[in-house]
Design a protein around this motif. Sequence first.
Motif, short mmCIF file in Angstrom:
data_model
loop_
_atom_site.label_atom_id
_atom_site.label_comp_id
_atom_site.label_asym_id
_atom_site.label_seq_id
_atom_site.Cartn_x
_atom_site.Cartn_y
_atom_site.Cartn_z
N CYS A 26 0.90 -1.50 -0.39
CA CYS A 26 0.16 -0.43 0.46
C CYS A 26 0.99 1.18 -0.43
O CYS A 26 2.24 1.38 0.58
CB CYS A 26 -1.21 -0.52 1.25
SG CYS A 26 -1.24 1.36 1.63
N ALA A 30 -5.88 4.45 0.27
CA ALA A 30 -7.17 4.46 0.87
C ALA A 30 -8.17 4.42 0.84
O ALA A 30 -9.41 4.05 1.59
CB ALA A 30 -7.08 6.18 2.00
N LEU A 33 -8.45 0.49 -0.21
CA LEU A 33 -7.77 0.05 0.42
C LEU A 33 -8.80 -1.10 0.82
O LEU A 33 -8.43 -2.78 1.46
CB LEU A 33 -7.08 1.14 1.46
CG LEU A 33 -5.77 -0.40 2.91
CD1 LEU A 33 -5.25 -1.02 1.79
CD2 LEU A 33 -5.15 0.34 3.02
N SER A 61 -3.79 5.31 5.49
CA SER A 61 -4.42 4.03 4.88
C SER A 61 -3.35 3.12 6.09
O SER A 61 -3.96 2.26 6.08
CB SER A 61 -3.06 3.61 3.74
OG SER A 61 -3.58 4.16 2.09
#
Length: 317
Positions: A26, A30, A33, A61
Motif C-alpha cells: 500500500c 486509502a 484499501l 492508509s
Amino acid sequence: MANSTTDISPSSPSQAPPLVTIVALCHNHAPFLREALDSVLAQTYPHLDVWLVDDASTDGSPEILREYAARHSAWHLLLLPENVGNCRAFNQAFRRSRGAFVIDFATDDVLLPARVAQQVQAFQNAPTDVGVVYSNCELISEAGEPLGLHHQPDGRGGLRPAPASGWVLADVLARYFISTPTMLMRRTCLEELGGYDETLAYEDFDFWVRASRDWQFCYLDAVTTRKRKHPRSMSAKAYQRHDPFLASTIRVCEKALALVRTPEEKAALAVRLRWELRQAVRRHRYAEAGQLAALLRQTSRLSVLDRALAIWSRVLA
C-alpha cells in the motif's frame, strides 16, 4: 536451480495444502484499501500468510491497515517509516514470509474469491519447473467501473495480447502480455533471484526476464483479478515524458543481453530495444536513447531509421 530439493511442491495429494503468502503493498491507497483487503478475506483458499505493508502513506492508509491487522491477528503488519519503493517494500515482507507461493498484491486492485484456489490448482497440475502462473484480469476504473479484459478475444478464437506458456523468455523480451497483478510466483523461483532488484524503479519486466531464463510460465485462462486503472497507479506513469522508469528499463535490457542464448532471443531483445529507443526519442530523453541504440547495436544490424535516431540522440544529448 529449478529442480532444487528445497522447493516446496504441492503435487502429492498426501501433502498438506501449500501456504500462500499475500504481500499486500500500500502507498496512498486509502480510497481502495478496504475493498482490496476484504477481497483477501473473501478467498475460498484458507491457507494464507498475509502481510500488510505500508510504504509511508500520507493519506490515512496506515490507520486502515492497523484496523485490519487488529481484527485479524494472524496477519502481519509492516509500517515503513519512509518511502522505499515497491521493490524494497515487497522484499522486506517476502524475506519474512513463509508461503510456498507468493502474490505481490497492490492494494488498489481486487482479488476475485477463487483467485488463490484456482492458481494453486494450476501449480498442482504443472511441472515443478513452472515458476509463475498468471491469468486474465478485468480492468476497472478508479470508481470500480468495468473497462474490459486485459486479454480480449481477437475474433479468431484467440486472445489479444496473446498469452504464452512454457519457456517464454523471447516472448517477455519482445512484448508486454502478462498482467502483473495476476501472477502467483513459486517461492523457490523468487529466492533464486534474490527477490526483486531493489535498485530498480519497478519490478515486473526485470522479474519476467530473469525468471523466464530458468523457469517456465503457465497461463491460466480465467479472470482472477480486477486491476484498477487510475492516474496515480504505477502503470499510468510509464511512457510519460519524465517517467522514472526508463533508466530501470535500460538496466533490465542490459541484464537481458547477458542472458540471451539463441538467435530467437536476441532478435526478441532487438524488438524491445527498438521500441524503447523510439519511446525515448519521443520523450526527448536523448541520453537514454543513445544508451538504447548502443545496446541495439549488440543485438542486430541497425536499420536506416535506427542509425538516424542514434545520431540525432547523440547530437541532442
